[in-house]
Design a protein around this motif. Structure first.
Motif, mmCIF file in Angstrom:
data_model
loop_
_atom_site.group_PDB
_atom_site.id
_atom_site.type_symbol
_atom_site.label_atom_id
_atom_site.label_comp_id
_atom_site.label_asym_id
_atom_site.label_seq_id
_atom_site.Cartn_x
_atom_site.Cartn_y
_atom_site.Cartn_z
ATOM 1 N N TRP A 71 0.845 -1.191 0.000
ATOM 2 C CA TRP A 71 0.000 0.000 0.000
ATOM 3 C C TRP A 71 0.881 1.242 0.000
ATOM 4 O O TRP A 71 1.837 1.343 0.764
ATOM 5 N N GLN A 72 0.527 2.159 -0.872
ATOM 6 C CA GLN A 72 1.252 3.425 -0.947
ATOM 7 C C GLN A 72 0.257 4.561 -1.081
ATOM 8 O O GLN A 72 -0.782 4.406 -1.722
ATOM 9 N N LEU A 73 0.587 5.687 -0.495
ATOM 10 C CA LEU A 73 -0.202 6.897 -0.598
ATOM 11 C C LEU A 73 0.770 7.983 -1.042
ATOM 12 O O LEU A 73 1.726 8.282 -0.329
ATOM 13 N N ASN A 74 0.552 8.518 -2.246
ATOM 14 C CA ASN A 74 1.455 9.504 -2.846
ATOM 15 C C ASN A 74 0.738 10.847 -2.935
ATOM 16 O O ASN A 74 -0.254 10.970 -3.667
ATOM 17 N N TYR A 75 1.228 11.833 -2.189
ATOM 18 C CA TYR A 75 0.590 13.147 -2.191
ATOM 19 C C TYR A 75 0.902 13.893 -3.482
ATOM 20 O O TYR A 75 2.035 13.869 -3.982
ATOM 21 N N VAL A 76 -0.128 14.568 -4.019
ATOM 22 C CA VAL A 76 0.035 15.369 -5.228
ATOM 23 C C VAL A 76 1.052 16.475 -4.951
ATOM 24 O O VAL A 76 1.965 16.705 -5.738
ATOM 25 N N ASN A 77 0.887 17.158 -3.823
ATOM 26 C CA ASN A 77 1.807 18.208 -3.415
ATOM 27 C C ASN A 77 2.666 17.649 -2.280
ATOM 28 O O ASN A 77 2.146 17.400 -1.187
ATOM 29 N N PRO A 78 3.954 17.455 -2.492
ATOM 30 C CA PRO A 78 4.805 16.887 -1.439
ATOM 31 C C PRO A 78 4.738 17.651 -0.114
ATOM 32 O O PRO A 78 4.944 17.068 0.947
ATOM 33 N N ALA A 79 4.404 18.924 -0.153
ATOM 34 C CA ALA A 79 4.292 19.705 1.088
ATOM 35 C C ALA A 79 3.117 19.223 1.946
ATOM 36 O O ALA A 79 3.091 19.464 3.155
ATOM 37 N N ASP A 80 2.131 18.537 1.338
ATOM 38 C CA ASP A 80 0.988 18.007 2.087
ATOM 39 C C ASP A 80 1.303 16.692 2.796
ATOM 40 O O ASP A 80 0.532 16.246 3.633
ATOM 41 N N PRO A 132 2.505 14.414 5.450
ATOM 42 C CA PRO A 132 2.849 14.623 6.861
ATOM 43 C C PRO A 132 4.287 14.239 7.196
ATOM 44 O O PRO A 132 4.860 14.756 8.154
ATOM 45 N N ARG A 133 4.867 13.348 6.421
ATOM 46 C CA ARG A 133 6.256 12.934 6.679
ATOM 47 C C ARG A 133 7.248 14.051 6.357
ATOM 48 O O ARG A 133 8.385 14.026 6.820
ATOM 49 N N ASN A 134 6.795 15.052 5.588
ATOM 50 C CA ASN A 134 7.673 16.167 5.222
ATOM 51 C C ASN A 134 7.507 17.375 6.132
ATOM 52 O O ASN A 134 8.208 18.365 5.972
ATOM 53 N N ALA A 135 6.560 17.287 7.066
ATOM 54 C CA ALA A 135 6.315 18.424 7.966
ATOM 55 C C ALA A 135 7.463 18.554 8.956
ATOM 56 O O ALA A 135 7.954 17.571 9.505
ATOM 57 N N ALA A 136 7.892 19.790 9.171
ATOM 58 C CA ALA A 136 8.942 20.046 10.171
ATOM 59 C C ALA A 136 8.319 19.879 11.551
ATOM 60 O O ALA A 136 7.189 20.334 11.800
ATOM 61 N N PRO A 137 9.023 19.209 12.477
ATOM 62 C CA PRO A 137 8.467 19.062 13.831
ATOM 63 C C PRO A 137 8.326 20.421 14.500
ATOM 64 O O PRO A 137 9.148 21.313 14.322
ATOM 65 N N GLU A 138 7.201 20.561 15.232
ATOM 66 C CA GLU A 138 6.977 21.808 15.949
ATOM 67 C C GLU A 138 7.975 21.926 17.091
ATOM 68 O O GLU A 138 8.339 20.932 17.722
ATOM 69 N N GLU A 139 8.400 23.148 17.357
ATOM 70 C CA GLU A 139 9.376 23.365 18.402
ATOM 71 C C GLU A 139 8.797 22.969 19.752
ATOM 72 O O GLU A 139 7.648 23.323 20.084
ATOM 73 N N GLY A 140 9.549 22.192 20.501
ATOM 74 C CA GLY A 140 9.123 21.764 21.832
ATOM 75 C C GLY A 140 8.189 20.578 21.822
ATOM 76 O O GLY A 140 7.750 20.131 22.865
ATOM 77 N N VAL A 141 7.814 20.085 20.626
ATOM 78 C CA VAL A 141 6.931 18.944 20.538
ATOM 79 C C VAL A 141 7.744 17.743 20.089
ATOM 80 O O VAL A 141 8.419 17.795 19.061
ATOM 81 N N PRO A 142 7.718 16.656 20.856
ATOM 82 C CA PRO A 142 8.517 15.484 20.451
ATOM 83 C C PRO A 142 7.998 14.915 19.140
ATOM 84 O O PRO A 142 6.803 14.956 18.870
ATOM 85 N N SER A 143 8.906 14.391 18.326
ATOM 86 C CA SER A 143 8.492 13.787 17.060
ATOM 87 C C SER A 143 7.914 12.403 17.320
ATOM 88 O O SER A 143 8.078 11.839 18.394
ATOM 89 N N GLY A 144 7.284 11.840 16.326
ATOM 90 C CA GLY A 144 6.686 10.509 16.469
ATOM 91 C C GLY A 144 5.194 10.638 16.666
ATOM 92 O O GLY A 144 4.647 11.719 16.778
ATOM 93 N N ARG A 145 4.533 9.530 16.698
ATOM 94 C CA ARG A 145 3.065 9.522 16.819
ATOM 95 C C ARG A 145 2.721 9.408 18.244
ATOM 96 O O ARG A 145 2.179 8.931 18.950
#
Length: 179
Positions: free
Chosen positions: A155-164, A166-179
């Protein structure tokens, strides 16, 4: 004459034993087929479904349960995705046919490379859609919604706009990464 008698006796014994040997071989084949069927047979009570955080290719907030197969590997699979009210998945596409059935809630689906719920369709419980490979589409929910996805992996999900993605989103400051 003794050699002939022994040969005849051996043939008679083989003929007498052959049906039993064939029957035993057939039983072993049936047992093997039954074992294979039982190993691949799946029955799941809804109370036994194990929900986990959805993979990071989906926006945070969704949960996923694998019901059959392995979506990360070649072959058929069935998963369920549970998403909260107002959940949105940006325009994307998949390399394989997906069959999606709405189990509960309202699931919106629209076609195109730009998110516009006004151009889509909302489906309730029992609703179904089949999305062909590489068709750009987007989705949203109203109320907590559960959908079942049947497809052929991986299974693959390919975003039309790579900016959309979620794996490309920069982590918010002070918020730990991961789910």
């Amino acid at each position: 004459m003794k050699k002939r008698s022994l040969a005849a006796l051996a043939i008679l014994l083989l003929l007498a034993v052959a049906p039993a040997v064939a029957q035993e071989a057939e039983k072993k084949a049936e047992d093997a087929a039954t074992a294979t069927a039982l190993a691949t047979h799946v029955m799941i009570d809804p109370a036994d479904i194990v929900w986990q955080p959805a993979p990071d290719v989906l926006p945070v907030g969704a949960q996923l349960a694998v019901l059959s197969g392995d979506p990360s590997k070649e072959g058929p699979f069935v998963i369920r995705i549970k998403a909260p009210d107002g959940y949105e998945v940006a325009p994307h596409w998949h390399p394989a046919v997906e069959t999606v059935t709405v189990i509960s809630g309202t699931f919106g689906i629209g076609l195109g490379d730009a998110f516009d719920a006004a151009t889509g369709t909302e489906l309730g419980p029992g609703g179904l859609f089949v999305m062909q490979p590489e068709v750009e589409h987007f989705a949203w929910t109203k109320g907590e919604t559960v959908v079942q996805v049947s497809a052929h992996g991986p299974w693959q999900l390919n975003y039309v706009n790579p900016a959309d993605d979620p794996r490309n989103a920069a982590p918010e400051e002070g918020v730990p990464s991961g789910r």
